[in-house]
Design a protein around this motif. Structure first.
Motif, PDB file in Angstrom:
ATOM      1  N   TYR A 152       0.860  -1.196   0.000  1.00 52.41           N
ATOM      2  CA  TYR A 152       0.000   0.000   0.000  1.00 52.41           C
ATOM      3  C   TYR A 152       0.890   1.238   0.000  1.00 52.41           C
ATOM      4  O   TYR A 152       1.899   1.275   0.699  1.00 52.41           O
ATOM      5  CB  TYR A 152      -0.912   0.009   1.227  1.00 52.41           C
ATOM      6  CG  TYR A 152      -2.118  -0.898   1.086  1.00 52.41           C
ATOM      7  CD1 TYR A 152      -3.384  -0.379   0.887  1.00 52.41           C
ATOM      8  CD2 TYR A 152      -1.970  -2.281   1.120  1.00 52.41           C
ATOM      9  CE1 TYR A 152      -4.488  -1.210   0.735  1.00 52.41           C
ATOM     10  CE2 TYR A 152      -3.069  -3.124   0.964  1.00 52.41           C
ATOM     11  CZ  TYR A 152      -4.323  -2.582   0.782  1.00 52.41           C
ATOM     12  OH  TYR A 152      -5.413  -3.394   0.632  1.00 52.41           O
TER      13      TYR A 152
ATOM     14  N   LYS B 238      -3.315   0.038  -4.541  1.00 50.41           N
ATOM     15  CA  LYS B 238      -3.462  -0.057  -3.080  1.00 50.41           C
ATOM     16  C   LYS B 238      -2.932   1.214  -2.424  1.00 50.41           C
ATOM     17  O   LYS B 238      -1.765   1.563  -2.581  1.00 50.41           O
ATOM     18  CB  LYS B 238      -2.703  -1.288  -2.578  1.00 50.41           C
ATOM     19  CG  LYS B 238      -3.292  -2.584  -3.153  1.00 50.41           C
ATOM     20  CD  LYS B 238      -2.604  -3.821  -2.626  1.00 50.41           C
ATOM     21  CE  LYS B 238      -1.228  -4.004  -3.226  1.00 50.41           C
ATOM     22  NZ  LYS B 238      -0.629  -5.307  -2.876  1.00 50.41           N
TER      23      LYS B 238
ATOM     24  N   SER C 154      -7.541  -7.086   3.224  1.00 53.57           N
ATOM     25  CA  SER C 154      -7.791  -5.770   3.796  1.00 53.57           C
ATOM     26  C   SER C 154      -8.183  -5.901   5.282  1.00 53.57           C
ATOM     27  O   SER C 154      -7.661  -5.196   6.151  1.00 53.57           O
ATOM     28  CB  SER C 154      -8.900  -5.120   2.968  1.00 53.57           C
ATOM     29  OG  SER C 154      -9.405  -3.982   3.580  1.00 53.57           O
TER      30      SER C 154
ATOM     31  N   GLY D 120     -12.117  -1.227   1.228  1.00 57.06           N
ATOM     32  CA  GLY D 120     -11.231  -0.506   2.139  1.00 57.06           C
ATOM     33  C   GLY D 120     -11.808  -0.347   3.524  1.00 57.06           C
ATOM     34  O   GLY D 120     -12.918  -0.801   3.803  1.00 57.06           O
TER      35      GLY D 120
END
Ligand code: AMP
Length: 420
Positions: free
Chosen positions: A38, A105, A145, A304
């Motif tokens: 990320y 990401k 996630s 998310g």
């Protein structure tokens, strides 16, 4: 005399000790998220109001009563961000991120603004750390996630964590279910709270969040969305659960879990902590496969979560503030101008050499200066006087005369490396 100004209701100052704790939350989260690929993103503090109206939903509490909306000098309606998923989807589309390898990401740490009733754990400006993966509908994205937030909360020692998980299905299965739920609510209309009754058509799902006792009774026999999912949604949900099981992430499936934003589809989840009072939500999120289209973009799945920094700090057990390091404290034996200039120059050279140096700035007596050096946790104190420079090792108590600033600096650097 006029009253001294205070921070606005529901806001707070982040004082240095608290900033040090926050920095640790950030470091732990960044470590976990960046190791998983990320990358950080930062969007503006305000957006066109429309971004939130379209994404979060006209019927939600956030849009109906919690947004800080204002008109700028050019007559545009702008809103301080109440959440950060919608701005990120806006940025993904605006910057053509669909051309990058998918999923893209992203993680963030920024403040949000909601006009909410202020209480412990609920503020009008608060900070969210969050992660979003856009461009893949693979259930592994959902599971990963959730696992990332589980890991971060675990590493920070957030106490009494529970994970609730549900699926809201596709927009189509939700629309079918909405009719069933609306019929159930209409059938028991007389027992519902005014607020729920008024919103039967607008947002019937929110009835699951009501604290009103009679409404809760009605909801106990309400049909659950999770029992009315289509086959593909069920497969997706089963795959997410299987992966969470494989990664040994404990969770409860909770068909009453409703998130306060309209954009969710399929997976939704929430982490709560028993260590928190009424505001027990630490972080949550879900999938939002239709959001990009609401912004006029091509269909782009997304997943998310966001977690509140203040709630994490309230519930975290392993956090201790790290004190700033002080390698060298520059003290003045007498107040002569020559010693002051020599001290200033020594501090400047020492800092250039990478020595964390603090300079006496309070006009204290020599004794007071040693006290202050102690408070700073200084490893060495250099004392400048008409006789030259003395260097005291604060750990051993040894003191010696040194001929120059560079001798002091080499000595301190050697001492620091010997310690390390
Ligand atoms: P939400 O965007 O409402 O799903 O919120 C995500 C997380 O942000 C929650 O789990 C809380 O930790 C935090 N949060 C939401 N609203 C507030 C608030 N008013 N004050 C402090 N934290 C909040």
């Amino acid at each position: 005399m006029s009253e001294r100004p205070k921070a606005p209701r529901g806001t707070f100052d982040v004082l240095p000790e608290q900033a040090a704790l926050r920095a640790q939350v950030e470091a732990v989260a960044r470590g976990t998220l960046e190791a998983a690929g990320y990358r950080r993103i930062e969007t503006p503090a305000f957006e066109q109001t429309d971004v939130f109206q379209r994404a979060v939903g006209e019927s939600t509490d956030i849009v109906q009563k919690e947004m800080y909306t204002f008109e700028d000098g050019g007559g545009r309606s702008l809103t301080l961000r109440p959440e950060i998923t919608a701005p990120i989807v806006r940025a993904y589309l605006e910057h053509g991120m669909h051309k990058l390898p998918q999923p893209v990401k992203l993680w963030y740490l920024s403040s949000c603004f909601r006009y909410e009733r202020a209480q412990a754990g609920r503020y009008r400006q608060f900070w969210q750390i969050g992660a979003e993966a856009l461009g893949s509908d693979d259930p592994a994205v959902d599971a990963e996630s959730i696992l990332l937030l589980h890991t971060i909360l675990g590493d920070l020692g957030v106490a009494g964590v529970r994970l609730r998980l549900a699926s809201l299905g596709s927009h189509e299965s939700r629309a079918r279910y909405r009719e069933l739920l609306t019929a159930h609510l209409r059938a028991h209309e007389d027992r519902l709270s005014d607020e729920v009754r008024e919103r039967i058509d607008l947002n019937p799902l929110r009835a699951f969040d009501s604290d009103h006792p009679a409404t809760r009774e009605v909801m106990a026999s309400a049909p659950l969305l999770i029992e009315h999912l289509g086959a593909e949604d069920l497969d997706h949900f089963a795959a997410v659960r299987e992966m969470l099981d494989a990664a040994q992430v404990p969770y409860e499936v909770d068909g009453t879990l409703v998130r306060g934003l309209d954009y969710y589809t399929r997976t939704v989840f929430e982490f709560t902590s028993d260590a928190l009072g009424a505001q027990s939500g630490v972080g949550g999120g879900g999938r939002y496969d239709g959001l990009a289209e609401q912004f006029g973009g091509a269909p782009t799945p997304g997943m998310g979560w966001a977690a509140g920094i203040e709630r994490i700090l309230l519930a975290a057990e392993h956090l201790a503030a790290r004190e700033p390091v002080c390698d060298l404290y520059v003290a003045l034996a007498d107040g002569t101008a020559a010693a002051r200039i020599a001290g200033f120059a020594l501090a400047a050279h020492a800092r250039r050499a990478g020595v964390a140096t603090q300079l006496e700035l309070g006009g204290r007596s020599l004794k007071g200066q040693f006290k202050q050096a102690d408070r700073c946790g200084a490893a060495f104190v250099a004392i400048l006087g008409s006789e030259g420079i003395e260097l005291k090792d604060m750990q051993s108590g040894e003191q010696q005369a040194l001929e120059s600033a560079s001798a002091v600096i080499s000595y301190v650097l050697r001492g620091r490396h010997a310690d390390a």
